[in-house]
Scaffold this motif. Sequence first.
Motif, short mmCIF file in Angstrom:
data_model
loop_
_atom_site.label_atom_id
_atom_site.label_comp_id
_atom_site.label_asym_id
_atom_site.label_seq_id
_atom_site.Cartn_x
_atom_site.Cartn_y
_atom_site.Cartn_z
N ARG A 1 0.83 -1.21 0.00
CA ARG A 1 0.00 0.00 0.00
C ARG A 1 0.86 1.26 0.00
O ARG A 1 0.58 2.22 -0.72
CB ARG A 1 -0.93 0.00 1.22
CG ARG A 1 -2.14 -0.91 1.07
CD ARG A 1 -3.21 -0.56 2.10
NE ARG A 1 -2.73 -0.72 3.47
CZ ARG A 1 -2.81 -1.85 4.16
NH1 ARG A 1 -3.34 -2.92 3.61
NH2 ARG A 1 -2.36 -1.90 5.41
N GLN A 2 1.92 1.25 0.80
CA GLN A 2 2.82 2.40 0.87
C GLN A 2 3.49 2.67 -0.47
O GLN A 2 3.52 3.80 -0.95
CB GLN A 2 3.92 2.14 1.91
CG GLN A 2 3.60 2.60 3.31
CD GLN A 2 4.83 2.46 4.18
OE1 GLN A 2 5.34 1.37 4.39
NE2 GLN A 2 5.34 3.58 4.67
N VAL A 3 4.05 1.62 -1.06
CA VAL A 3 4.76 1.77 -2.33
C VAL A 3 3.81 2.26 -3.41
O VAL A 3 4.13 3.20 -4.17
CB VAL A 3 5.43 0.44 -2.74
CG1 VAL A 3 5.95 0.52 -4.18
CG2 VAL A 3 6.57 0.09 -1.79
N VAL B 1 10.08 -1.71 -12.27
CA VAL B 1 10.63 -3.05 -12.01
C VAL B 1 10.46 -3.40 -10.53
O VAL B 1 10.68 -2.56 -9.65
CB VAL B 1 12.13 -3.14 -12.37
CG1 VAL B 1 12.64 -4.57 -12.19
CG2 VAL B 1 12.38 -2.67 -13.80
N LEU B 2 10.08 -4.64 -10.28
CA LEU B 2 10.06 -5.21 -8.94
C LEU B 2 11.08 -6.34 -8.92
O LEU B 2 10.96 -7.29 -9.69
CB LEU B 2 8.67 -5.74 -8.59
CG LEU B 2 8.54 -6.62 -7.34
CD1 LEU B 2 9.00 -5.89 -6.09
CD2 LEU B 2 7.12 -7.13 -7.18
N LEU C 1 2.46 -12.37 -2.83
CA LEU C 1 1.48 -11.39 -2.36
C LEU C 1 1.86 -9.98 -2.78
O LEU C 1 1.03 -9.21 -3.28
CB LEU C 1 1.34 -11.49 -0.84
CG LEU C 1 0.38 -10.50 -0.16
CD1 LEU C 1 -1.04 -10.68 -0.71
CD2 LEU C 1 0.40 -10.70 1.35
N LEU C 2 3.13 -9.63 -2.59
CA LEU C 2 3.60 -8.29 -2.94
C LEU C 2 3.41 -8.02 -4.43
O LEU C 2 2.93 -6.94 -4.83
CB LEU C 2 5.08 -8.15 -2.57
CG LEU C 2 5.73 -6.78 -2.84
CD1 LEU C 2 5.07 -5.69 -2.00
CD2 LEU C 2 7.23 -6.85 -2.55
N THR C 3 3.76 -8.99 -5.26
CA THR C 3 3.62 -8.82 -6.72
C THR C 3 2.16 -8.64 -7.10
O THR C 3 1.83 -7.76 -7.91
CB THR C 3 4.22 -10.03 -7.46
OG1 THR C 3 5.59 -10.20 -7.06
CG2 THR C 3 4.17 -9.83 -8.97
N LEU D 1 0.97 -5.20 -6.09
CA LEU D 1 1.60 -4.11 -6.84
C LEU D 1 1.32 -4.17 -8.34
O LEU D 1 1.75 -3.30 -9.09
CB LEU D 1 3.12 -4.11 -6.62
CG LEU D 1 3.59 -3.62 -5.25
CD1 LEU D 1 5.10 -3.73 -5.14
CD2 LEU D 1 3.15 -2.18 -5.00
N GLU D 2 0.58 -5.19 -8.76
CA GLU D 2 0.29 -5.35 -10.19
C GLU D 2 -0.27 -4.08 -10.83
O GLU D 2 0.18 -3.69 -11.92
CB GLU D 2 -0.67 -6.53 -10.40
CG GLU D 2 -0.96 -6.81 -11.86
CD GLU D 2 -2.04 -7.86 -12.04
OE1 GLU D 2 -2.56 -7.95 -13.17
OE2 GLU D 2 -2.39 -8.55 -11.07
#
Length: 270
Positions: free
Chosen positions: A81-83, A92-93, A125-127, A130-131
Motif C-alpha cells: 500500500r505504501q509503495v 521493475v520489482l 502477495l507483494l507482486t 503491486l500489479e
Amino acid sequence: MSYSTLSSRTVLVTGATSGIGQETARQLAERGATVLLHGRTAEEARAAADRLIATTDVEPRQLHTYSADFAHLDKVETLARQVAAEHPHLDVLVNNAGIAAPERHTVTADGNEVAFQVNFLAHYLLTCLLEPALTSDPGGRVVNVSSALHRTGSIQWSDPNRTRRYTRVAAYAQSQLALTVFAADQRVTAVSVHPGVCDTALLPLYAHKGISPAEGAANVVRLCDPAVEIVNGAYYDRATRVEPAQAATEDRTVKRLNKLADLLVSRSAA
C-alpha cells in the motif's frame, strides 16, 4: 553488460540491506535509477541507504526506504500500500529477499513454513498487490531472484509447510522452485534468474566458495534494463537463458501454485 542510463526507471528491490540485494540497489542507483530499498526493519533499510550515499556518488533523492518483515503477511500488505501510494508508476520489482531455511521446522504467525513464506509467498502477495502499479510500458517487469537449487526441489502440494517431513535443503529448494514457477504467471511480465553462487549468508547451502555479491547482482541488474529483451516466464542462469526445471514450464503447475498461494495468503482464488 550494457551501461545505459536507467534514470527514468523506478525499481523496488526487496532484501536490499545486504548481499545481492544491496549490490543490486547500488548498481541500479549508480546507473541513475530511483531505487526503493526494502529491509526487514526501518533501521536496516535506512542504514543500507546511508551506506550507498556514503560510498557512491548516488544522489540521496534517488533512494527511498521501506520496511516489512516478510514473516508477517500483514506487513507485506502495508508495504504494498505504501509503495503504490508513493510510487504509482513502478517499472521493475526485484523479488530478492530470502532466507536459508532453519535447521528446525519453523512456522510463521500466518501458519506457513518460514522459508516458503519469506522466499515465495511474501513475494507472491507483494507482486499481486503491486500489479496495478507495475507499468505496462515496454521494459516493465518483475525479476525473481531464484536459485539453481530449484532443480532439486519439489512442491509438496498436500503438505507445503512440510509438517510431516522436513529438511532445510528441501524446504529451501521448494521455495525457490515456487518462485521460479511464479515467473511464468501471465498477470505480469516476469523472469527468474540464478545470479550465481555468491559469497552471502546463503553460501553454506551451496558450497564453500562463491563469487562476489557484486558479480551476482550484475546478472540481476542486466534483466532490469529495458534495453535487454526478455521472454516472459524465462529462466536465466547468470546471463544465459536456459530451460528451468520441467515443473516450471507446465501451465498446470502454474495454475495449481497460484491456487495454493492464494489459499495460503488468504486471497480469493477467483
